[in-house]
Design an enzyme around this catalytic site. Structure first.
Site, PDB file in Angstrom:
ATOM      1  N   CYS A 382      29.769  22.695   0.321  1.00  0.00           N
ATOM      2  CA  CYS A 382      31.145  23.074   0.285  1.00  0.00           C
ATOM      3  C   CYS A 382      31.900  22.371   1.384  1.00  0.00           C
ATOM      4  CB  CYS A 382      31.144  24.816   0.937  1.00  0.00           C
ATOM      5  SG  CYS A 382      32.764  25.542   0.426  1.00  0.00           S
ATOM      6  N   HIS A 508      27.872  27.420  -3.270  1.00  0.00           N
ATOM      7  CA  HIS A 508      26.833  27.868  -2.039  1.00  0.00           C
ATOM      8  C   HIS A 508      25.691  28.272  -2.893  1.00  0.00           C
ATOM      9  CE1 HIS A 508      29.351  27.838   1.627  1.00  0.00           C
ATOM     10  NE2 HIS A 508      30.307  28.043   0.781  1.00  0.00           N
ATOM     11  N   GLU A 510      22.568  28.314  -1.703  1.00  0.00           N
ATOM     12  CA  GLU A 510      21.694  29.072  -1.138  1.00  0.00           C
ATOM     13  C   GLU A 510      21.922  30.603  -1.251  1.00  0.00           C
ATOM     14  OE1 GLU A 510      23.973  27.242   0.238  1.00  0.00           O
ATOM     15  OE2 GLU A 510      25.302  28.325   1.378  1.00  0.00           O
TER      16      GLU A 510
END
Ligand code: GLN
Length: 546
Positions: A382, A508, A510
């Protein structure tokens, strides 16, 4: 019939209600039931989206774009449940809904009060999620600690909820049990007080779970049972785990927590089930190699600010059989390219974390330059993609004043900027590109190599975008645009073809990694970092400078 498990907490905050709720979900799924989980947070913010990570840790984003508490990340990683906007409720949302209805005259002239209007709104939210998911069990975590002034309306609402559905609702109360090393004993008094406090607002704990440093002893269990009016077989120990939080469900099931819980609902538990996470837990104790990753960000002193990134790296570490050693690098301390060299030397891979604002921004750019020039695998998430693009424009394209307009609104080379339609927006809350969106992956790229497919869904949380005016110049100099938004003309992934592995993503990844379903990009990043380890380092097993 749907059943509800209310998880309350006493004695201290941050003892692990989120992990306990997620573990209960995990155990019930393992028993063959469907679950949904939700969190009721007592603070007045409408959502944690406007809170500094130092205050509140990571903001976890759901597929449908809700900015939520990081405990929802535990729910996602421990279970198969889908999370929705309705899975995260705050007092801010409840009060604004009630006041909104009052302004519209929906209360027909009545005096609007905490009881029943606020409590009805809370109960309606629980039932809304239950109706939406239709899961066998709904696990409701009540944020804060029993006795907090601001938790009052939530506790009153769940008291009513439990009283209205005596057969369908259970309260699991989590407490903290201090251990006094000098006298080698557990102290049960704080637990007794917190159970009494809960009882004073009309809620009887059905099951007590004790967080402690060590497993609690039989005599302690009996004492808690006696003083807290709960049967001994309903008192559990959730002691510190040695290796990973994914051990929590097995710690509970070894004490037959799932059997006790289901029995309280009149259901029989299956015995001797396999623990789906056992290979993961075993691997955590012994992985054959180590990979050292530098995390470059500015909220590193708050251990939960990058919770999902830590988790995702470990999930991928399991996939590549490597222990991931993390080195925190505060980006505002990287004040020059030379300092970047000092702080980042010897790392196998560098991860530039997401973030907002000016502090630490230039440090991220110095870190990118070091990784690019020294051919160290680099992953930018990001704001990390923004740093990659800015560094490339400055140092490869030679446009020295390039910047993101987030930091320098007046720059003559706004390589990262707001889209035209975003420029007039003034309110901050909820104006970002949020939630899961489809990204098309270009075949023949590192991104494709990782994903092995051309269409993926990834979650976003940002305002600024890559400025497509620079695409052609980037491409001429080796930068590849390997991911694009499926519908809008937006850049989602960039990667440098002349580098072993330098990838920036606008989303993102994750947020969707799980222990047994690691994210392909994190796994590819670790593989690249392992491949770039210099041979002496592997042989000697210690850091040797590059
Ligand atoms: N600050 C950047 C933006 O708003 C990046 C956000 C992030 O890293 N999550 O676009």
């Amino acid at each position: 019939m749907q059943r509800f498990i209310l998880v309350t907490g006493g004695v201290l905050s941050s003892v692990g209600k989120g992990v306990l709720s997620a573990s209960i979900g995990h155990l019930l799924e393992n028993q063959g039931y469907s679950v949904s989980l939700m969190k009721l947070d007592p603070y007045l913010n409408v959502d944690p989206g406007t809170m500094n990570p130092f205050e509140h840790g990571e903001v976890y984003v759901t597929d449908d774009g809700a900015e939520t508490d990081l405990d929802l990340g535990h729910y996602f990683r421990f279970t198969h449940t889908k999370l929705f906007k309705e899975s995260s409720i705050t007092s801010g949302q409840i009060y604004s809904a009630v006041i909104g209805k009052e302004r519209k005259g929906e209360y027909l002239g009545k005096t609007v009060q905490v009881v029943p209007h606020v409590t009805d709104e809370i109960k309606a939210r629980i039932m809304k999620l239950a109706g939406k998911t239709r899961s066998d069990f709904v696990i409701v975590e009540i944020g804060g600690t029993v006795g907090d002034l601001e938790s009052g309306p939530f506790l009153e609402a769940i008291r009513q909820f439990k009283q209205e559905r005596p057969q369908e609702v259970l309260c699991v109360h989590l407490t903290y049990l201090p251990y006094l090393g000098t006298s080698s004993e557990f102290k049960t008094k704080p637990t007794q007080h917190s159970v009494q406090l809960l009882l004073s607002v009309g809620i009887a704990a059905d099951i007590i779970v004790c967080r402690s440093e060590q497993p609690i002893r039989e005599e302690t269990r009996m004492k808690i049972s006696l003083f807290c009016n709960v049967r001994p077989e309903h008192v559990f120990s959730l002691h510190d785990v040695k290796t990973t939080i994914y051990e929590a469900p097995s710690i509970l099931s070894e004490q037959k927590f799932d059997t006790a819980l289901l029995r309280r609902f009149g259901l029989e538990a299956k015995e001797g089930l396999q623990n789906p996470l056992s290979a993961y837990i075993a691997s955590k104790k012994k992985r054959s190699r180590e990979v050292t990753i530098g995390l470059v960000g500015k909220y590193l002193t708050h251990k939960d600010a990058y919770k999902s990134v830590h988790e995702a790296l470990d999930h991928s570490g399991f996939a590549v059989d490597a222990a991931v050693k993390l080195v925190d690098v505060e980006s505002d301390l990287i004040q020059s390219d030379a300092l970047a060299g000092k702080k980042l030397e010897g790392l196998d891979g560098i991860l530039i974390l997401g973030g907002f604002g000016e502090r630490g921004w230039e440090g991220k750019i110095h870190a990118v330059r070091y990784a690019r020039e020294h051919l160290i695998p680099l992953f930018g998430i990001c704001y990390g993609l923004h740093a990659i693009a800015t560094e490339f424009t400055r140092n490869v394209l030679g446009l020295k004043d390039a910047n993101t307009t987030e930091v320098s609104p007046e720059t003559s080379n706004p390589v990262i900027s707001l889209l035209e339609e975003q420029k007039t927006v003034e309110e901050i809350g909820g104006t970002m590109r949020l939630g899961s969106q489809i990204c098309n992956i270009k075949p023949g790229t590192r991104a494709f190599e990782a994903y092995q497919k051309t269409r993926v869904a990834e979650r976003h949380r940002h305002r600024y975008e890559f400025n497509r005016r620079y695409c052609e110049m980037f491409e001429k100099n080796g930068m590849v645009f390997s991911g694009h938004h499926e519908k809008w003309n937006l850049v989602e992934i960039i990667e440098l073809s002349t580098h072993p592995w330098l990838v920036g993503v606008q989303f993102h990844p994750e947020l969707i990694s799980k222990p047994l379903e690691p994210h392909p990009l994190y796994t590819a990043f670790l593989k690249a970092a392992l491949a770039c380890q210099i041979p002496e380092k592997i042989v000697l097993g210690k850091n040797t400078s590059r």
